[in-house]
Design a protein around this motif. Sequence first.
Motif, PDB file in Angstrom:
ATOM      1  N   GLN A 115       7.224   8.887  -1.548  1.00 29.92           N
ATOM      2  CA  GLN A 115       6.504   8.208  -0.473  1.00 29.92           C
ATOM      3  C   GLN A 115       5.766   9.202   0.413  1.00 29.92           C
ATOM      4  N   ALA A 116       6.457  10.272   0.812  1.00 35.41           N
ATOM      5  CA  ALA A 116       5.820  11.262   1.691  1.00 35.41           C
ATOM      6  C   ALA A 116       4.713  12.019   0.960  1.00 35.41           C
ATOM      7  N   LEU A 117       5.018  12.428  -0.277  1.00 36.74           N
ATOM      8  CA  LEU A 117       4.022  13.183  -1.037  1.00 36.74           C
ATOM      9  C   LEU A 117       2.813  12.314  -1.367  1.00 36.74           C
ATOM     10  N   ILE A 126      -2.837  11.142  -0.644  1.00 39.28           N
ATOM     11  CA  ILE A 126      -3.905  10.199  -0.309  1.00 39.28           C
ATOM     12  C   ILE A 126      -4.712  10.717   0.876  1.00 39.28           C
ATOM     13  N   GLY A 127      -4.009  11.264   1.872  1.00 37.50           N
ATOM     14  CA  GLY A 127      -4.716  11.832   3.011  1.00 37.50           C
ATOM     15  C   GLY A 127      -5.603  12.987   2.615  1.00 37.50           C
ATOM     16  N   LEU A 128      -5.081  13.862   1.738  1.00 36.87           N
ATOM     17  CA  LEU A 128      -5.887  14.980   1.261  1.00 36.87           C
ATOM     18  C   LEU A 128      -7.098  14.489   0.488  1.00 36.87           C
ATOM     19  N   GLY A 129      -6.886  13.502  -0.374  1.00 40.76           N
ATOM     20  CA  GLY A 129      -8.011  12.954  -1.122  1.00 40.76           C
ATOM     21  C   GLY A 129      -9.044  12.310  -0.232  1.00 40.76           C
ATOM     22  N   PHE A 130      -8.590  11.612   0.804  1.00 41.88           N
ATOM     23  CA  PHE A 130      -9.522  10.985   1.733  1.00 41.88           C
ATOM     24  C   PHE A 130     -10.356  12.031   2.469  1.00 41.88           C
ATOM     25  N   ILE A 131      -9.682  13.121   2.894  1.00 40.05           N
ATOM     26  CA  ILE A 131     -10.408  14.189   3.593  1.00 40.05           C
ATOM     27  C   ILE A 131     -11.429  14.844   2.663  1.00 40.05           C
ATOM     28  N   LEU A 162       0.826  -1.200   0.000  1.00 39.85           N
ATOM     29  CA  LEU A 162       0.000   0.000   0.000  1.00 39.85           C
ATOM     30  C   LEU A 162       0.865   1.258   0.000  1.00 39.85           C
ATOM     31  N   THR A 163       2.005   1.220   0.680  1.00 39.44           N
ATOM     32  CA  THR A 163       2.921   2.358   0.662  1.00 39.44           C
ATOM     33  C   THR A 163       3.528   2.535  -0.720  1.00 39.44           C
ATOM     34  N   TRP A 164       3.883   1.438  -1.373  1.00 45.85           N
ATOM     35  CA  TRP A 164       4.401   1.526  -2.747  1.00 45.85           C
ATOM     36  C   TRP A 164       3.342   2.091  -3.695  1.00 45.85           C
ATOM     37  N   GLN A 165       2.115   1.641  -3.530  1.00 40.07           N
ATOM     38  CA  GLN A 165       1.051   2.156  -4.401  1.00 40.07           C
ATOM     39  C   GLN A 165       0.824   3.647  -4.173  1.00 40.07           C
ATOM     40  N   ALA A 166       0.930   4.097  -2.936  1.00 37.90           N
ATOM     41  CA  ALA A 166       0.800   5.528  -2.677  1.00 37.90           C
ATOM     42  C   ALA A 166       1.947   6.310  -3.297  1.00 37.90           C
ATOM     43  N   SER A 167       3.122   5.683  -3.372  1.00 38.50           N
ATOM     44  CA  SER A 167       4.300   6.379  -3.894  1.00 38.50           C
ATOM     45  C   SER A 167       4.246   6.600  -5.397  1.00 38.50           C
TER      46      SER A 167
END
Length: 781
Positions: free
Chosen positions: A560-562, A567-572, A446-451
């Motif tokens: 990874q950080a971005l 993803i967090g911004l999109g979730f919010i 999941l971290t790789w997919q976010a990256s």
Amino acid sequence: MERAKDHRPAASGPGGDGEGPARPGEQAGHALELLVHGVGGTTPERMLDDPRTVRVTGDDTAAVFRRADDADAERRPGDRRDGPVPEAYVWCNLTSGNGTRALWLLLLPFMVVNLAHWMRPTARGRRRTVRLYGLLVRLAGLSLTVLLVAAACEVALDLAAWQCAGTAECAQGHSWLGFLSPRLTDGGWWSMPGRRLALAAVVPLALTGLLWYLSLRTWNAYEAQQPLVRAPETGEEGSRSALGRPGFWYGRRLVARLRAAHTAAGLLTVAAAVGSAAAREDRRPGGPALLHVLGVLLEAALVTGAAVIVWVVCRRGRSERRLDSAGDVRLVRLLPLSALVLLTLSLLYAGWERPGWESAGRLPGDATFGALALAQGLLVIVLAVVARVLHRTDPDRRTAMRGLAGPAVAMLACALGGVMSGGVAQRVSDWLDGTGTSIPGPPVLLTWQASVIPPLLVLLLTLCGWLAHRAWQLARAERAAVESDYPGEATDPHRTRRIAYARAMAALTDRGPRIVAVTSAATLLLGAGALFGALATEKTPGEAARGSYAVVHGAAETAQALGSWLIGLGFILFVTWGRRAYKDASARRTIGILWDVGTFWPRAAHPFAPPCYAERAVPDLTWRIATWTASTGGRLVLSGHSQGSVLAAAAAWQLDPATRKRVALLTYGSPLERLYGRWFPAHFGPDALGKLHEEVDCWRNLYRLTDPIGGPIGLPGDCGPAVDRAPLKDPLAYGRTPTHPLPAPILGHSDYQSDPAYTEERHRLLTRLHPELPTPRTGAL
């Protein structure tokens, strides 16, 4: 608005409460224009241009309205001299009704994969290949259900119950988890790992129940609507469009089967997440022999249940050539019930006393998410091969992406499901462990997919830049054409640029297939890279790049950080949008536009997709048209704007041949060829639209060059000018004129009825139509 049953027209057809048909001598003057609005919805007052309207038939979900003065127009045929009686069919509440529509945002990946089912290329004599195409899309849809439930298991079982509750530092920071912690409760009853998992299973179980409930509720309101029963037409086996088949808009049986299978799949996913952890503990040397045997039997039962679910999904597709009222009652009831029994056994098995069992590391989520990602990638690749074979059987140059639109959209659906799943897991992990040191966190994949999200966004921004440059080029090329369309006018460079820019922006719609193709291909390649990186390194991108070149390590850490932040911004934003839609009707209508476009098609691939409003709207229209023409013998113009033109065409296909020949079709701002014909060629291709032109008495289509949605039907030969009028001028006047003393607006996709061409074409259609008997197909129309 007024709603009075005593204002219903006398002609109500079979089962109605009218006074029966008028006498033949009174029928000659009856003329009706049935208006069908487009996306976004509207009000009957606006459609009919009258503040006083009455509902003549229908309910609060979808209804037909008239002006109050026209409510009994059939009884007074001689009183009207200024055109047909206008009648408005309002269907917007089918997609943007009460606040529960906000929950449909959860179903977005399911809706997208369902669209892929209907994007298959046209093919003749390839029935087995067509079935294989549908089977592959249904399997992709099943994988999305498992993915979403697995994400809920990851959040509730792994991150909360297994990792955080099993770590004293994390549990101390979240008091609501304290009763699950073995250290904070000194070995309390709920602190055993298996019992913590069994209790946390309530979350994914509730999600599965919610999906089942939404599907069942909408199934009763949409799929259960009985279409107009008619006998199959002669030669319908070789019909050029399946939309005319008697059972096309009645997917009751398939949706029920798929709902049972997907519900069972969700339950078994929860059972596997809970039971596999306990079975893994029992396989350790020295474990209880009885529990080990029970674990083996339970896992075998879960594998058997999964095989049965896959068989049910693959076994049967849609039945369109007849109204299939069979309910498969045993299967629909026994399959979810059996899965629920296995889930209960798994919870009891996991909750059994196991001294010395402690939670450490992660649950085996990496293997689960990796297997799902691999399966989805393989399904999309095989689907692309099948789609290409179908397209080469009957190639059409206007088909989007040369027949690969379906696989591309299926890939985007899988990517959207992965982003939503990874986003929830990443946000919950950050919330539970802000320092990132007390618990291992979500699976590495999941971290790789976010990256990979940042490079994908860079690609999308590049495509947007290309579109902007292309729009600038088209606008420059259009300036000369704009001035030639308004001869004798004093040129105004600013006015010319505005009109040319509006035309250029409208033309960008035709570049949509290229954007989808590039985005889908990039998503597939980046997803494959993420899967390979996660399986090869078993580390996050930043950790895997440590020790390499500084620029590589910096890029990996940044991505990874971005990616996590995005993803967090999109979730919010997702949660905020859903909450706003629940409370605000206007925001709900905005979301409804998305459903207007995406839920026209029946639920053939995924039962948890938002419901198909056309399964209610098309029978409504066909019943109204058939009963009105049968009882009055009058002339009827079916007038559809935008998405309403698609509903109008679908309704015309569903009429019996005699009624269809007594109906004229007037479409404007229509995406029938520009969007549906290219993206859904098997059902709206040139052959299907040409057949529709032959079967209705007459058809005219209006469009503008400034319209980003509507366009010409583009039939070949003499049929083209017979259907399509030359592009309407937009704006109606270049400068100030006696008719337009103020600057005329650029209308684009809206307000077609204000154009004089609309009234002219409607008059021509009514002139061609005759009461009682259809005219032979001669002449320009």
